[in-house]
Design an enzyme around this catalytic site. Structure first.
Site, short mmCIF file in Angstrom:
data_model
loop_
_atom_site.label_atom_id
_atom_site.label_comp_id
_atom_site.label_asym_id
_atom_site.label_seq_id
_atom_site.Cartn_x
_atom_site.Cartn_y
_atom_site.Cartn_z
N ASN A 26 -11.15 1.50 1.26
CA ASN A 26 -10.57 0.54 2.20
C ASN A 26 -11.64 0.23 3.25
O ASN A 26 -11.88 1.04 4.14
CB ASN A 26 -9.33 1.16 2.86
CG ASN A 26 -8.74 0.29 3.95
OD1 ASN A 26 -9.10 -0.88 4.08
ND2 ASN A 26 -7.84 0.86 4.74
N TRP A 27 -12.25 -0.93 3.11
CA TRP A 27 -13.36 -1.28 4.01
C TRP A 27 -12.87 -1.67 5.41
O TRP A 27 -13.67 -1.82 6.32
CB TRP A 27 -14.17 -2.43 3.43
CG TRP A 27 -14.94 -2.09 2.18
CD1 TRP A 27 -14.88 -0.93 1.45
CD2 TRP A 27 -15.90 -2.92 1.53
NE1 TRP A 27 -15.74 -1.01 0.38
CE2 TRP A 27 -16.38 -2.22 0.40
CE3 TRP A 27 -16.40 -4.20 1.77
CZ2 TRP A 27 -17.34 -2.75 -0.47
CZ3 TRP A 27 -17.34 -4.74 0.91
CH2 TRP A 27 -17.81 -4.01 -0.20
N GLU A 63 -2.31 1.36 10.00
CA GLU A 63 -2.86 0.44 11.01
C GLU A 63 -2.06 -0.86 11.04
O GLU A 63 -1.88 -1.46 12.10
CB GLU A 63 -4.35 0.18 10.71
CG GLU A 63 -5.18 1.41 11.04
CD GLU A 63 -6.47 1.54 10.23
OE1 GLU A 63 -6.89 0.57 9.59
OE2 GLU A 63 -7.05 2.65 10.25
N GLU A 93 -1.01 9.20 3.41
CA GLU A 93 -2.04 9.18 4.43
C GLU A 93 -1.45 9.62 5.77
O GLU A 93 -0.87 8.79 6.50
CB GLU A 93 -2.59 7.76 4.61
CG GLU A 93 -3.25 7.18 3.40
CD GLU A 93 -4.28 6.13 3.77
OE1 GLU A 93 -5.44 6.30 3.41
OE2 GLU A 93 -3.92 5.17 4.47
N GLY A 113 -13.60 5.16 6.11
CA GLY A 113 -14.98 5.18 6.61
C GLY A 113 -16.02 5.53 5.55
O GLY A 113 -17.07 4.88 5.46
C1 PEP Z 1 -7.73 4.70 5.50
O1 PEP Z 1 -7.92 3.87 6.36
O2 PEP Z 1 -6.95 4.45 4.56
C2 PEP Z 1 -8.42 5.98 5.59
C3 PEP Z 1 -8.04 6.95 4.81
O3 PEP Z 1 -9.43 6.05 6.51
P1 PEP Z 1 -10.49 7.27 6.69
O4 PEP Z 1 -10.93 7.68 5.32
O5 PEP Z 1 -11.60 6.67 7.49
O6 PEP Z 1 -9.77 8.35 7.40
#
Ligand code: PEP
Length: 252
Positions: free
Chosen positions: A9-10, A98, A168, A236
């Site tokens: 996920n950019w 988000e 998540e 990230g």
């Molecule tokens: C995401 O945004 O789905 C995510 C898992 O971000 P990160 O890996 O940066 O925690």
């Protein structure tokens, strides 16, 4: 069919040329490896066509980060499921924390987005997860149960079988604090129990459930080795080609 997937996920990162460079780097790295894991990248909307063109020549798939809850028409700034389908986009992240937080996407809106994805043969990567206060209050199972039920359980079996779920925990996203492998395994098992109650054990066993939240090449091997963890949704760390591919290779 239960697949192993790592999706990047950019978010709202990278200029066009940087995005193109990242894709070229990923293609180079993917050429040298042979793995069963499906690699997915989810760039911002303006780069999807370019990514989709590159994907024709490689093994990765492309996903969007969002889609409209509406079908078409006077909805300025929106991008429809039909538009994504017309660009050969395979997946779409729906319900990312988000979007729930900053864009106030509620269960009703997410249900509509899931329906739009279904109507346009786009596979939802449906995100669920509790906040830190919810975990501290030991409400994490309750929260995830509500999100899964409200977002997905209106689907019939045939539709649900296409869905990918990403657990998540909000407190793990972008914080550098990943869930422990035990916490991930426990929640994945719980989600699978919910699916079994609604759709039967066979459907539950065939559902791909990803873990997301501060995944790196260091913690991915242990997280992905947990029973019921079928890969990851990576934020990230998906912006660096070598690191992202290391994470993809962590699935055994
Ligand atoms: C995401 O945004 O789905 C995510 C898992 O971000 P990160 O890996 O940066 O925690």
């Amino acid at each position: 069919m239960r697949k192993k997937i790592v999706a990047g996920n950019w978010k709202m990162n990278l200029g066009f040329e940087e995005a193109e460079q990242l894709i070229e780097d990923l293609i180079d790295l993917l050429e040298n490896i042979n793995m069963d894991t499906e690699v997915v990248i989810c760039p911002p909307f303006p780069y999807l066509e370019m990514a989709s063109d590159y994907a024709q020549e490689s093994t990765f798939k492309v996903g969007a980060q969002n889609l409209s809850a509406f079908g078409s028409g006077a909805y300025t700034g929106e991008v429809s499921g039909a538009m994504l389908q017309s660009m050969d986009i395979t997946y779409c992240i729906i319900g990312h924390s988000e979007r729930r937080k900053y864009f106030e996407e509620n269960d009703k809106m997410l249900t509509a987005k899931v329906n739009q994805a279904m109507a346009n043969q786009i596979i939802p990567i449906f995100c669920v997860g509790e906040s830190l206060p919810e975990r501290e209050a030991e409400k994490h199972f309750q929260v995830v149960r509500r999100q899964v039920r409200h977002g997905l359980f209106h689907l019939d079996t045939h539709e649900f079988e296409k869905v990918i779920i990403a657990y998540e925990p909000v407190w793990a996203i972008g914080t550098g604090i990943n869930a422990t492998p035990q916490q991930a395994a426990e929640m994945h098992a719980y989600i699978r129990t919910l699916i079994a109650e609604r759709y039967g054990q066979e459907v539950a066993d065939n559902t791909t459930i990803l873990y997301g939240g501060s995944c790196t090449s260091k913690n991915a091997p242990e997280l992905f080795a947990q029973p019921g963890v079928d890969g990851g949704l990576v934020g990230g760390a998906s912006l660096k080609a070598a690191e992202f591919i290391e994470i993809c290779k962590s699935i055994k």
